[in-house]
Enzyme design. Sequence first.
Site, PDB file in Angstrom:
ATOM      1  N   SER A   1       0.858  -1.190   0.000  1.00 16.40           N
ATOM      2  CA  SER A   1       0.000   0.000   0.000  1.00 16.40           C
ATOM      3  C   SER A   1       0.893   1.238   0.000  1.00 16.40           C
ATOM      4  O   SER A   1       2.086   1.145   0.306  1.00 16.40           O
ATOM      5  CB  SER A   1      -0.872   0.017   1.271  1.00 16.40           C
TER       6      SER A   1
ATOM      7  N   TYR B   1      -2.171  -0.969  10.419  1.00 14.60           N
ATOM      8  CA  TYR B   1      -2.246  -1.271   8.983  1.00 14.60           C
ATOM      9  C   TYR B   1      -0.982  -0.777   8.262  1.00 14.60           C
ATOM     10  O   TYR B   1      -0.356  -1.514   7.482  1.00 14.60           O
ATOM     11  CB  TYR B   1      -3.503  -0.621   8.390  1.00 14.60           C
TER      12      TYR B   1
HETATM   13  P1  NAP Z   1     -11.608  -5.985   0.127  1.00 12.64           P
HETATM   14  O1  NAP Z   1     -12.402  -5.405  -0.977  1.00 12.64           O
HETATM   15  O2  NAP Z   1     -12.145  -5.923   1.511  1.00 12.64           O
HETATM   16  O3  NAP Z   1     -11.271  -7.514  -0.213  1.00 12.64           O
HETATM   17  C1  NAP Z   1     -10.458  -8.222   0.681  1.00 12.64           C
HETATM   18  C2  NAP Z   1     -10.290  -9.645   0.226  1.00 12.64           C
HETATM   19  O4  NAP Z   1      -9.403 -10.335   1.134  1.00 12.64           O
HETATM   20  C3  NAP Z   1     -11.593 -10.431   0.228  1.00 12.64           C
HETATM   21  O5  NAP Z   1     -11.558 -11.396  -0.804  1.00 12.64           O
HETATM   22  C4  NAP Z   1     -11.572 -11.103   1.603  1.00 12.64           C
HETATM   23  O6  NAP Z   1     -12.412 -12.247   1.586  1.00 12.64           O
HETATM   24  C5  NAP Z   1     -10.089 -11.461   1.691  1.00 12.64           C
HETATM   25  N1  NAP Z   1      -9.626 -11.677   3.068  1.00 12.64           N
HETATM   26  C6  NAP Z   1      -9.685 -10.834   4.126  1.00 12.64           C
HETATM   27  N2  NAP Z   1      -9.184 -11.417   5.224  1.00 12.64           N
HETATM   28  C7  NAP Z   1      -8.784 -12.675   4.843  1.00 12.64           C
HETATM   29  C8  NAP Z   1      -8.201 -13.781   5.524  1.00 12.64           C
HETATM   30  N3  NAP Z   1      -7.915 -13.744   6.839  1.00 12.64           N
HETATM   31  N4  NAP Z   1      -7.934 -14.890   4.818  1.00 12.64           N
HETATM   32  C9  NAP Z   1      -8.229 -14.972   3.500  1.00 12.64           C
HETATM   33  N5  NAP Z   1      -8.776 -13.969   2.802  1.00 12.64           N
HETATM   34  C10 NAP Z   1      -9.066 -12.840   3.479  1.00 12.64           C
HETATM   35  O7  NAP Z   1     -10.163  -5.307   0.206  1.00 12.64           O
HETATM   36  P2  NAP Z   1      -9.305  -4.543  -0.903  1.00 12.64           P
HETATM   37  O8  NAP Z   1      -9.572  -3.109  -0.786  1.00 12.64           O
HETATM   38  O9  NAP Z   1      -9.462  -5.215  -2.211  1.00 12.64           O
HETATM   39  O10 NAP Z   1      -7.833  -4.801  -0.330  1.00 12.64           O
HETATM   40  C11 NAP Z   1      -7.091  -5.917  -0.789  1.00 12.64           C
HETATM   41  C12 NAP Z   1      -5.623  -5.687  -0.522  1.00 12.64           C
HETATM   42  O11 NAP Z   1      -5.216  -4.463  -1.127  1.00 12.64           O
HETATM   43  C13 NAP Z   1      -5.260  -5.577   0.962  1.00 12.64           C
HETATM   44  O12 NAP Z   1      -4.005  -6.193   1.199  1.00 12.64           O
HETATM   45  C14 NAP Z   1      -5.138  -4.080   1.171  1.00 12.64           C
HETATM   46  O13 NAP Z   1      -4.258  -3.768   2.201  1.00 12.64           O
HETATM   47  C15 NAP Z   1      -4.585  -3.653  -0.174  1.00 12.64           C
HETATM   48  N6  NAP Z   1      -4.818  -2.244  -0.488  1.00 12.64           N
HETATM   49  C16 NAP Z   1      -6.060  -1.787  -0.792  1.00 12.64           C
HETATM   50  C17 NAP Z   1      -6.239  -0.449  -1.149  1.00 12.64           C
HETATM   51  C18 NAP Z   1      -7.562   0.109  -1.588  1.00 12.64           C
HETATM   52  O14 NAP Z   1      -7.638   1.314  -1.833  1.00 12.64           O
HETATM   53  N7  NAP Z   1      -8.601  -0.666  -1.716  1.00 12.64           N
HETATM   54  C19 NAP Z   1      -5.143   0.415  -1.133  1.00 12.64           C
HETATM   55  C20 NAP Z   1      -3.887  -0.083  -0.781  1.00 12.64           C
HETATM   56  C21 NAP Z   1      -3.741  -1.426  -0.486  1.00 12.64           C
HETATM   57  P3  NAP Z   1     -13.043 -12.865   2.949  1.00 12.64           P
HETATM   58  O15 NAP Z   1     -13.308 -11.716   3.875  1.00 12.64           O
HETATM   59  O16 NAP Z   1     -14.267 -13.601   2.491  1.00 12.64           O
HETATM   60  O17 NAP Z   1     -12.010 -13.805   3.480  1.00 12.64           O
END
Ligand code: NAP
Length: 259
Positions: free
Chosen positions: A143, A157
């Site tokens: 991130s 985080y």
């Molecule tokens: P999201 O929409 O909430 O999706 C998260 C995904 O991870 C879901 O498939 C969830 O499925 C899975 N997950 C969560 N906890 C888990 C666990 N313990 N074991 C297995 N799967 C798990 O989140 P996102 O925004 O796409 O973020 C995904 C990644 O991108 C993260 O690492 C986050 O830090 C990074 N990121 C996101 C952003 C952003 O702007 N969105 C920015 C920077 C970095 P289940 O809950 O069903 O397990």
Amino acid sequence: MLTSLKGKSVIVTGGSKGIGRGIAKVFAATGARVTLASRGEDALKEAADAMNAAGGDVRYALCDVSDWDSVRAMVDDAAAAQGGLDVMCANAGYYPQTKIVDMDPDEWDNVMAVNLRSSFLCVKAAIPHFDKAGKGRVVLTSSITGPITGYPGWSHYGASKSGQLGFLKTASMELARYNTTINAVMPGNIYTEGLQGLGQDYLDTMAASIPLKRLGAIEDIGNAALFFASDEAGYITGQQIVVDGGQTLPESLEALDEI
Ligand code: NAP
């Protein structure tokens, strides 16, 4: 044009939603065989069905990325089902927002387990398969928050996302003997289910602070991950790329008004 990943075996953790779904979609569209891994079966099935309806070769596996037995079983099963393992996208993570003064120590530990320990577990479980294949690729989803920026409520985080980059440096050296590269994508604000959970005010404020004036799409991260997985990126390892629409560039709020 990148060399095709058609037929390559790929795992995407957190592939049921958000950025992981975007990564999986991009790989599936190139003809890769993809396993989506997360905890919620309904979302996994819906995502896999949608990608398969679009011509993909996508399966799913229930997995908690913070648990070693669960990760190891998921990786071994995926490799058995897909004829080995070529690419591990360790993407799953979450971002509860709690200020330090109010934070229960267990919340800190859980964020570290899901976001950072998982990177180690995914790499560890993938090594025997990369060793067998004589090559491999790992792409971590880090991130901008932590390595570059801060935001109240995200001390744990940010630490976990910086920790992934610390892990990356030594992992890249250790993986070199398996002819395997490991790199990280550092997303800015990407429009996902998780980000939507932060509320419309947050989304609007963030979009306004981005020089390209929009939140990122999940495919924007998928395309960066695809590049790191390609043959053409074979000499890049231990590196990171920011994909944020320029969000981390302005020196002041006023700088945005000059655009
Ligand atoms: P999201 O929409 O909430 O999706 C998260 C995904 O991870 C879901 O498939 C969830 O499925 C899975 N997950 C969560 N906890 C888990 C666990 N313990 N074991 C297995 N799967 C798990 O989140 P996102 O925004 O796409 O973020 C995904 C990644 O991108 C993260 O690492 C986050 O830090 C990074 N990121 C996101 C952003 C952003 O702007 N969105 C920015 C920077 C970095 P289940 O809950 O069903 O397990």
